[in-house]
Design an enzyme around this catalytic site. Structure first.
Site, PDB file in Angstrom:
ATOM      1  N   ASP A 219       0.101   1.648   9.697  1.00  0.00           N
ATOM      2  CA  ASP A 219       1.419   0.735   8.751  1.00  0.00           C
ATOM      3  C   ASP A 219       2.007   0.968   7.666  1.00  0.00           C
ATOM      4  O   ASP A 219       3.148   0.880   7.485  1.00  0.00           O
ATOM      5  CB  ASP A 219       0.633  -0.324   8.492  1.00  0.00           C
TER       6      ASP A 219
ATOM      7  N   ASP B 248      -1.185   4.997   4.317  1.00  0.00           N
ATOM      8  CA  ASP B 248      -2.601   4.908   4.387  1.00  0.00           C
ATOM      9  C   ASP B 248      -2.239   5.555   5.779  1.00  0.00           C
ATOM     10  O   ASP B 248      -1.107   5.741   6.963  1.00  0.00           O
ATOM     11  CB  ASP B 248      -3.419   3.770   4.073  1.00  0.00           C
TER      12      ASP B 248
ATOM     13  N   TYR C  20      -4.213  -7.231   5.036  1.00  0.00           N
ATOM     14  CA  TYR C  20      -3.518  -8.646   5.572  1.00  0.00           C
ATOM     15  C   TYR C  20      -4.304  -9.107   6.160  1.00  0.00           C
ATOM     16  O   TYR C  20      -5.164  -9.684   7.343  1.00  0.00           O
ATOM     17  CB  TYR C  20      -3.314  -7.657   7.040  1.00  0.00           C
TER      18      TYR C  20
ATOM     19  N   GLU D 182       5.819   2.244  -2.694  1.00  0.00           N
ATOM     20  CA  GLU D 182       4.843   1.822  -1.018  1.00  0.00           C
ATOM     21  C   GLU D 182       6.065   1.794   0.164  1.00  0.00           C
ATOM     22  O   GLU D 182       6.334   0.360  -0.305  1.00  0.00           O
ATOM     23  CB  GLU D 182       3.673   1.207  -1.083  1.00  0.00           C
TER      24      GLU D 182
END
Length: 539
Positions: free
Chosen positions: A111, A114, A258, A504
């Site tokens: 995603d 990571d 999430y 990120e």
């Protein structure tokens, strides 16, 4: 990256105060060299922003940005990479995913920075890529990127077909404890699933939406695959609707990453809309109409659109049904959907009498500090597609503070894209690899460690933190096409690997840009080019 969202709706006010600065002769010379390069068979890919009269075609920038946006998804691939892999610093990874559970879960996307394959954001990524191709497929083809767009979608849907029972792979806690290349992973690859006793209607609904939307994309080029995706989409929707519940209550390990704050009702409406578009079956239209009130479709007035909160997208799509004039018996309900869709758009445009979306001094839409660019790219997409819907219906947007033209929606969408590409107070492109100044220390394990293809020596779990994470040097690998989290509310940005709120990138940041960039590419290449001048930094 993500962070737990404490509120679904946040109320902001616009405080726009422009700044000015002018670039000198050296930048002008560089831009003029770019004009000459445009005449060559292989144009140079260098971004420059000037204040003046020299016109660098906007089509050049939008096409380059589109190309690089699609390249990003190849960097996020998990599984066995294909022979035509263009991001050459990546290699195969996650080849035993699902082995412990006795299923093949190889593939899909990581995603962000990571190595966890979270189902909900991955599905939203694929839905937005598919929606972009559905709306702007011809534009993407004109830019020479249609096959790459389909490959990006199919890499996700191939995984969804496999992962029908176990959509989440990896443990966020153990994964974040390590800083390794995906090719060296030693962290848990535990797979988590939803079922009748552990429901996840939001996850099932979003995955159904992604597969239904993708089935439309592949309908003319690969009809067998299209039917397969539609079959899975219908099964997932029926399952999610029958066994209702939030997926983060069943798979609690995702709550820190999430969390489904908005619940599952928006995803069920979202899935039903895409299934209706894919099948034209009344059962899905009736679902949207009959559940409009109790599921919040005509109740929630939302000022964000994201992997978690789908209401604005639902309302935009329902508005199109109203504008098409094919469902007059449902005009009353569809009109209420449209009213909520326009609440979102008016808030973005600063034309609401209250609750406008905040903006930075440089004009960037600002929702929250953690990965704000995800909300910017989705807003740009919805503004763009709604401008098309209005134009096709010969309508205008009615906001509390006045009537808004189609061009005004496009202008705001373009201003957000321009900001992303470098027309901002820091003259920083937030799309990695675009232009001469962009984030070089992206919070991304694979990009920040020497390429596996260059050095196959094993890098252990904490070794990456010791030898690579804390380095001040730029990442050895550019994560080209990644849209990072972006600046804070004052347009300030720190290019530091540890500044994950800003540096990120996530797949769902870039996905909406594909359609938007292709729209602006074609517009700027047409006779309406006067409406799309060069990127100009005026801060």
């Amino acid at each position: 990256m993500r962070g737990r969202i404490s509120r679904i709706v946040e109320l902001f006010h616009w405080t726009l105060t422009p700044k000015m600065s002018v670039y000198g002769p050296s930048e002008l010379e560089r831009c003029l060299r770019g004009v000459v390069a445009d005449l060559q068979p292989e144009p140079r890919h260098e971004t420059c922003f000037i204040k003046g009269t020299v016109d660098i075609p906007y089509s050049r920038w939008s096409r380059e940005a589109l190309t690089k946006s699609l390249l990003y998804f190849e960097a996020q691939r998990s599984g066995r990479l294909p022979y035509n892999q263009r991001v050459t610093w990546r290699d195969h990874s996650g080849l035993t995913d699902g082995l412990e559970q006795g299923v093949d879960l190889v593939g899909g996307y990581y995603d962000a920075g990571d190595h966890v394959k979270f189902g909900l954001p991955m599905a939203f990524t694929v839905t937005m890529l598919s929606w972009g191709v559905i709306e702007y497929g011809k534009n993407i083809a004109n830019a020479g990127e249609y096959e790459h767009a389909l490959e990006a979608i199919k890499w996700g849907t191939d995984y969804f077909v496999k992962a029908h029972t176990s959509p989440n792979v990896g443990d966020g806690d153990t994964d974040h404890y390590c800083w390794q290349r995906p090719e060296d992973m030693t962290t848990s690859r535990q797979a988590y699933k939803i079922d009748e006793s552990r429901p996840g209607s939001d996850l099932a609904g979003e995955t159904a939406a992604a597969m239904a939307a993708a089935s439309i994309v592949f309908k003319t080029t690969n009809s067998h695959y299209s039917h397969l995706l539609l079959h899975h989409a219908q099964q997932l929707f029926e399952f999610g609707d029958k066994y209702r519940g939030k997926y983060d209550s069943s798979v609690e390990v995702v709550k820190s990453y999430y969390a489904s704050v908005s619940g599952y009702k928006d995803e069920l409406l979202w899935a039903a809309l895409w299934l209706y578009k894919a099948t034209d079956r009344d059962v899905y239209l009736k679902y949207i109409i009959n559940n409009a009130h109790c599921f919040g479709g005509i109740g929630w007035a939302i000022t964000e659109f994201s992997w978690d909160v789908k209401y604005a997208g639902v309302q935009i799509l329902a508005s199109k049904l109203l504008m098409e004039g094919k469902h007059k018996e449902h005009n009353h309900i569809l009109g209420q959907y449209k009213s909520k869709a326009e609440y979102y758009l008016c808030a973005c445009l600063n034309r609401s009498d209250n609750n406008n979306v905040d903006r930075t001094p440089g004009g960037l839409l600002y929702v929250r500090q953690w990965n704000n660019m995800q909300y910017v790219s989705t807003a740009a997409f919805l503004l763009t597609v709604y401008s098309d819907y209005l134009q096709n219906a010969n309508q205008k947007l009615h906001c509390p503070l006045g009537i808004v033209s189609v061009q005004e929606l496009l202008d705001l969408a373009k201003s957000q894209v321009d900001y992303i590409l470098g027309a901002n107070p820091m003259s920083m492109s937030y799309l990695v690899g675009f232009g001469s100044r962009y984030p070089k220390r992206v919070h991304h394990r694979g990009a920040s460690v020497v390429s596996y293809r260059e050095n196959k020596g094993f890098i252990g779990c904490t070794q990456g933190y010791d030898n690579w994470y804390g380095r001040k040097d730029p990442n050895p690998n550019d994560l080209v096409g990644a849209l990072v989290g972006g600046p804070n509310c004052q347009d300030n940005f720190r290019d530091e690997r540890g500044n994950y709120m800003q540096t990120e990138a996530c797949t769902y940041n870039t996905a909406p840009l594909v359609g938007v960039l292709s729209k602006f590419y074609v517009l700027s290449s047409s006779q309406n080019i006067s409406q799309f001048p060069s990127l100009i930094s005026s801060y």
